[in-house]
Design a protein around this motif. Structure first.
Motif, PDB file in Angstrom:
ATOM      1  N   LEU A  22      -6.144  15.517  -9.030  1.00 13.47           N
ATOM      2  CA  LEU A  22      -5.616  14.367  -8.308  1.00 13.47           C
ATOM      3  C   LEU A  22      -4.168  14.620  -7.904  1.00 13.47           C
ATOM      4  O   LEU A  22      -3.367  15.094  -8.715  1.00 13.47           O
ATOM      5  CB  LEU A  22      -5.692  13.111  -9.178  1.00 13.47           C
ATOM      6  CG  LEU A  22      -5.334  11.793  -8.489  1.00 13.47           C
ATOM      7  CD1 LEU A  22      -6.316  11.469  -7.386  1.00 13.47           C
ATOM      8  CD2 LEU A  22      -5.277  10.649  -9.494  1.00 13.47           C
ATOM      9  N   ARG A  23      -3.826  14.314  -6.643  1.00 15.19           N
ATOM     10  CA  ARG A  23      -2.467  14.545  -6.168  1.00 15.19           C
ATOM     11  C   ARG A  23      -1.856  13.322  -5.496  1.00 15.19           C
ATOM     12  O   ARG A  23      -0.700  13.340  -5.118  1.00 15.19           O
ATOM     13  CB  ARG A  23      -2.450  15.731  -5.194  1.00 15.19           C
ATOM     14  CG  ARG A  23      -2.732  17.085  -5.868  1.00 15.19           C
ATOM     15  CD  ARG A  23      -1.672  17.429  -6.898  1.00 15.19           C
ATOM     16  NE  ARG A  23      -1.932  18.719  -7.557  1.00 15.19           N
ATOM     17  CZ  ARG A  23      -2.593  18.841  -8.690  1.00 15.19           C
ATOM     18  NH1 ARG A  23      -3.078  17.758  -9.295  1.00 15.19           N
ATOM     19  NH2 ARG A  23      -2.780  20.038  -9.224  1.00 15.19           N
ATOM     20  N   ARG A  24      -2.634  12.266  -5.309  1.00 18.10           N
ATOM     21  CA  ARG A  24      -2.086  11.044  -4.719  1.00 18.10           C
ATOM     22  C   ARG A  24      -2.264   9.897  -5.714  1.00 18.10           C
ATOM     23  O   ARG A  24      -3.380   9.549  -6.080  1.00 18.10           O
ATOM     24  CB  ARG A  24      -2.762  10.711  -3.388  1.00 18.10           C
ATOM     25  CG  ARG A  24      -2.469  11.735  -2.302  1.00 18.10           C
ATOM     26  CD  ARG A  24      -3.026  11.289  -0.960  1.00 18.10           C
ATOM     27  NE  ARG A  24      -2.834  12.324   0.058  1.00 18.10           N
ATOM     28  CZ  ARG A  24      -3.182  12.202   1.328  1.00 18.10           C
ATOM     29  NH1 ARG A  24      -3.759  11.071   1.733  1.00 18.10           N
ATOM     30  NH2 ARG A  24      -2.977  13.176   2.185  1.00 18.10           N
ATOM     31  N   PHE A  25      -1.143   9.327  -6.126  1.00 15.50           N
ATOM     32  CA  PHE A  25      -1.145   8.261  -7.126  1.00 15.50           C
ATOM     33  C   PHE A  25      -0.507   7.015  -6.526  1.00 15.50           C
ATOM     34  O   PHE A  25       0.564   7.096  -5.911  1.00 15.50           O
ATOM     35  CB  PHE A  25      -0.331   8.679  -8.358  1.00 15.50           C
ATOM     36  CG  PHE A  25      -0.912   9.828  -9.134  1.00 15.50           C
ATOM     37  CD1 PHE A  25      -1.592   9.600 -10.322  1.00 15.50           C
ATOM     38  CD2 PHE A  25      -0.772  11.138  -8.684  1.00 15.50           C
ATOM     39  CE1 PHE A  25      -2.108  10.665 -11.055  1.00 15.50           C
ATOM     40  CE2 PHE A  25      -1.288  12.204  -9.408  1.00 15.50           C
ATOM     41  CZ  PHE A  25      -1.963  11.965 -10.598  1.00 15.50           C
ATOM     42  N   LEU A  54       1.873  16.622  -3.766  1.00 20.81           N
ATOM     43  CA  LEU A  54       1.978  15.419  -4.598  1.00 20.81           C
ATOM     44  C   LEU A  54       2.520  14.245  -3.777  1.00 20.81           C
ATOM     45  O   LEU A  54       3.488  14.382  -3.023  1.00 20.81           O
ATOM     46  CB  LEU A  54       2.909  15.669  -5.785  1.00 20.81           C
ATOM     47  CG  LEU A  54       3.045  14.521  -6.795  1.00 20.81           C
ATOM     48  CD1 LEU A  54       1.741  14.311  -7.553  1.00 20.81           C
ATOM     49  CD2 LEU A  54       4.187  14.796  -7.775  1.00 20.81           C
ATOM     50  N   PHE A  55       1.882  13.081  -3.927  1.00 14.06           N
ATOM     51  CA  PHE A  55       2.329  11.852  -3.256  1.00 14.06           C
ATOM     52  C   PHE A  55       2.236  10.707  -4.248  1.00 14.06           C
ATOM     53  O   PHE A  55       1.180  10.454  -4.832  1.00 14.06           O
ATOM     54  CB  PHE A  55       1.466  11.559  -2.028  1.00 14.06           C
ATOM     55  CG  PHE A  55       1.840  10.269  -1.332  1.00 14.06           C
ATOM     56  CD1 PHE A  55       2.940  10.212  -0.485  1.00 14.06           C
ATOM     57  CD2 PHE A  55       1.090   9.111  -1.526  1.00 14.06           C
ATOM     58  CE1 PHE A  55       3.287   9.028   0.154  1.00 14.06           C
ATOM     59  CE2 PHE A  55       1.429   7.925  -0.892  1.00 14.06           C
ATOM     60  CZ  PHE A  55       2.531   7.888  -0.053  1.00 14.06           C
ATOM     61  N   LEU A  56       3.352   9.997  -4.452  1.00 16.40           N
ATOM     62  CA  LEU A  56       3.433   8.918  -5.441  1.00 16.40           C
ATOM     63  C   LEU A  56       3.910   7.634  -4.786  1.00 16.40           C
ATOM     64  O   LEU A  56       4.930   7.628  -4.088  1.00 16.40           O
ATOM     65  CB  LEU A  56       4.414   9.295  -6.561  1.00 16.40           C
ATOM     66  CG  LEU A  56       4.204  10.634  -7.263  1.00 16.40           C
ATOM     67  CD1 LEU A  56       5.425  10.972  -8.112  1.00 16.40           C
ATOM     68  CD2 LEU A  56       2.950  10.591  -8.120  1.00 16.40           C
ATOM     69  N   PRO A 329       2.480  18.451   5.753  1.00 13.76           N
ATOM     70  CA  PRO A 329       1.037  18.525   5.970  1.00 13.76           C
ATOM     71  C   PRO A 329       0.202  17.775   4.954  1.00 13.76           C
ATOM     72  O   PRO A 329      -0.931  17.416   5.233  1.00 13.76           O
ATOM     73  CB  PRO A 329       0.754  20.035   5.915  1.00 13.76           C
ATOM     74  CG  PRO A 329       1.912  20.622   5.177  1.00 13.76           C
ATOM     75  CD  PRO A 329       3.088  19.755   5.512  1.00 13.76           C
ATOM     76  N   THR A 330       0.746  17.554   3.770  1.00 11.11           N
ATOM     77  CA  THR A 330      -0.047  16.897   2.732  1.00 11.11           C
ATOM     78  C   THR A 330       0.276  15.419   2.580  1.00 11.11           C
ATOM     79  O   THR A 330      -0.308  14.744   1.744  1.00 11.11           O
ATOM     80  CB  THR A 330       0.178  17.609   1.385  1.00 11.11           C
ATOM     81  OG1 THR A 330       1.584  17.676   1.124  1.00 11.11           O
ATOM     82  CG2 THR A 330      -0.383  19.017   1.423  1.00 11.11           C
ATOM     83  N   SER A 331       1.213  14.898   3.363  1.00  5.88           N
ATOM     84  CA  SER A 331       1.510  13.469   3.317  1.00  5.88           C
ATOM     85  C   SER A 331       0.402  12.698   4.022  1.00  5.88           C
ATOM     86  O   SER A 331      -0.239  13.216   4.941  1.00  5.88           O
ATOM     87  CB  SER A 331       2.842  13.171   4.016  1.00  5.88           C
ATOM     88  OG  SER A 331       3.915  13.755   3.333  1.00  5.88           O
ATOM     89  N   PRO A 332       0.153  11.451   3.617  1.00  8.08           N
ATOM     90  CA  PRO A 332      -0.737  10.616   4.414  1.00  8.08           C
ATOM     91  C   PRO A 332      -0.253  10.575   5.863  1.00  8.08           C
ATOM     92  O   PRO A 332       0.943  10.641   6.133  1.00  8.08           O
ATOM     93  CB  PRO A 332      -0.616   9.243   3.736  1.00  8.08           C
ATOM     94  CG  PRO A 332      -0.239   9.560   2.321  1.00  8.08           C
ATOM     95  CD  PRO A 332       0.644  10.768   2.415  1.00  8.08           C
ATOM     96  N   THR A 333      -1.176  10.497   6.806  1.00  6.78           N
ATOM     97  CA  THR A 333      -0.848  10.646   8.228  1.00  6.78           C
ATOM     98  C   THR A 333       0.265   9.710   8.674  1.00  6.78           C
ATOM     99  O   THR A 333       1.219  10.119   9.344  1.00  6.78           O
ATOM    100  CB  THR A 333      -2.102  10.393   9.073  1.00  6.78           C
ATOM    101  OG1 THR A 333      -3.125  11.309   8.661  1.00  6.78           O
ATOM    102  CG2 THR A 333      -1.803  10.602  10.550  1.00  6.78           C
ATOM    103  N   ARG A 334       0.162   8.460   8.315  1.00  5.95           N
ATOM    104  CA  ARG A 334       1.138   7.461   8.758  1.00  5.95           C
ATOM    105  C   ARG A 334       2.532   7.796   8.237  1.00  5.95           C
ATOM    106  O   ARG A 334       3.519   7.781   8.986  1.00  5.95           O
ATOM    107  CB  ARG A 334       0.683   6.095   8.258  1.00  5.95           C
ATOM    108  CG  ARG A 334       1.480   4.897   8.730  1.00  5.95           C
ATOM    109  CD  ARG A 334       0.691   3.686   8.307  1.00  5.95           C
ATOM    110  NE  ARG A 334       1.351   2.432   8.535  1.00  5.95           N
ATOM    111  CZ  ARG A 334       0.758   1.380   9.102  1.00  5.95           C
ATOM    112  NH1 ARG A 334      -0.475   1.493   9.561  1.00  5.95           N
ATOM    113  NH2 ARG A 334       1.396   0.247   9.248  1.00  5.95           N
ATOM    114  N   GLN A 335       2.615   8.133   6.967  1.00  2.00           N
ATOM    115  CA  GLN A 335       3.908   8.471   6.375  1.00  2.00           C
ATOM    116  C   GLN A 335       4.452   9.764   6.969  1.00  2.00           C
ATOM    117  O   GLN A 335       5.659   9.936   7.132  1.00  2.00           O
ATOM    118  CB  GLN A 335       3.790   8.598   4.858  1.00  2.00           C
ATOM    119  CG  GLN A 335       3.621   7.280   4.122  1.00  2.00           C
ATOM    120  CD  GLN A 335       2.180   6.800   4.096  1.00  2.00           C
ATOM    121  OE1 GLN A 335       1.319   7.325   4.802  1.00  2.00           O
ATOM    122  NE2 GLN A 335       1.902   5.780   3.303  1.00  2.00           N
TER     123      GLN A 335
END
Length: 341
Positions: A22-25, A54-56, A329-335
């Protein structure tokens, strides 16, 4: 009162999730930064295990960001953290009325720090329909928040959840709610029903245009005085031209979009571009070349390279104007789109 989950088993559970990939919390505890020792421990835990993907997401109390926490936050790479900041209102009387303690000066300083010294994606919220707050008062708070430059401003309609103390204001402030879930506000003594519907449209269009990240450069032009209007005999128009107030300017766009399309959903991106182009040139008064260039750069921000037909008469050097930076590249698209603001 707030009850804290024991830290050791909590971090052990986070370790297990990280080990499983898991990398998005997304943490929905609104008191995340209430206890400095706990918030520092959680951030330190993830910082020591930080990877490019990682995205928090954390929800935070807006006026509580002490220096030890700032130092940790600033060490995260851009796009790794998203903070949901519950502002709700800048009106001190309204805040007191709803039993909300908030130091607006500290809030402003914290948002300024997050925008200027960190890579945090700031998602702030304001609430429409609070008891005793007029439309003009909400607009003043909206302008104040826009000036603090959060990447997103969520405009929420007040809801009357069963068992919450907001009901004590119903009679005194003319609060009328929908009888159906989610029990949204329909009117107050300060904001009538047509105005409340207008604000629902405002919220939806703001999400489509500003929050989406599709129009980062173009959106502020709605309240920027056109160069042509700021010179010569037109200088006297500056106080009334769009630019005096982001709220009034976007509300004007909201009314125009609703009258023109009759829709709040199902508007394709290129159709929305055309609508913005028309409004900004015909109504606000910007030059077609200025708006076309801005829309083209915004369009490319989403990773697109095809030049829309609308812009072809104004964009003659596609290669020279191409927006080359790419989102994380790994951030949610909107962010990811907002990362390039």
């Amino acid at each position: 009162p707030v009850r804290n989950v024991p830290l050791e088993p909590f971090l052990a559970a986070m370790t297990a999730l990280l080990d499983r990939g898991l990398r998005r919390f997304k943490f929905v505890d609104r008191t995340f930064n209430l206890n400095l020792n706990i918030s520092r421990a959680i951030l330190t835990f993830f910082l020591e295990r930080c990877t490019p993907d990682l995205f928090l997401h954390f929800e935070m109390i807006p006026d509580r960001l002490p220096e030890p926490l700032r130092e940790l936050i600033a060490r995260f790479p851009p796009g790794a953290l998203q903070f949901e900041v519950g502002v709700q209102t800048f009106n001190d009387d309204v805040s007191q009325r709803i039993s909300r303690k908030q130091d607006n000066a500290k809030l402003a300083d914290n948002l300024r720090f997050l925008r200027e010294h960190t890579g945090v994606h700031v998602h702030a919220d304001l609430i429409v329909g609070l008891p005793g707050e007029s439309l003009a008062g909400f607009g003043d708070g909206f302008d104040r928040l826009v000036a603090m430059r959060p990447q997103e401003i969520q405009i929420g309609m007040l809801k009357r959840l069963r068992g919450t103390p907001i009901v004590r204001h119903d009679a005194a402030f003319g609060m009328v709610y929908s009888p159906h879930a989610p029990y949204e506000i329909l009117a107050t003594g300060d904001v009538d029903f047509p105005s409340m519907q207008r604000m629902r449209r405002f919220s939806r269009y703001w999400d489509l245009i500003a929050n989406s990240g599709n129009f980062l450069e173009t959106t502020p032009l709605l309240w920027t005085v056109p160069a042509e209007a700021a010179a010569g005999a037109a200088r006297e128009r500056e106080t009334s031209a769009p630019g005096a107030s982001p709220f009034r300017s976007f509300l004007k766009l909201t009314d125009w979009l609703h009258a023109t399309t009759g829709r709040q959903h199902g508007i394709p991106l290129q159709e929305l571009m055309k609508l913005l182009f028309t409004h900004l040139t015909d109504i606000v008064g910007h030059s077609a070349e200025t708006i076309a260039s801005s829309l083209w750069r915004d369009y490319q921000r989403g990773g697109r390279s095809d030049l829309p037909a609308l812009l072809k008469p104004y964009i003659t050097t596609v290669a020279d104007t191409r927006f080359v930076r790419k989102p994380r590249p790994t951030s949610p698209t909107r962010q990811g789109r907002h990362l390039m603001s």
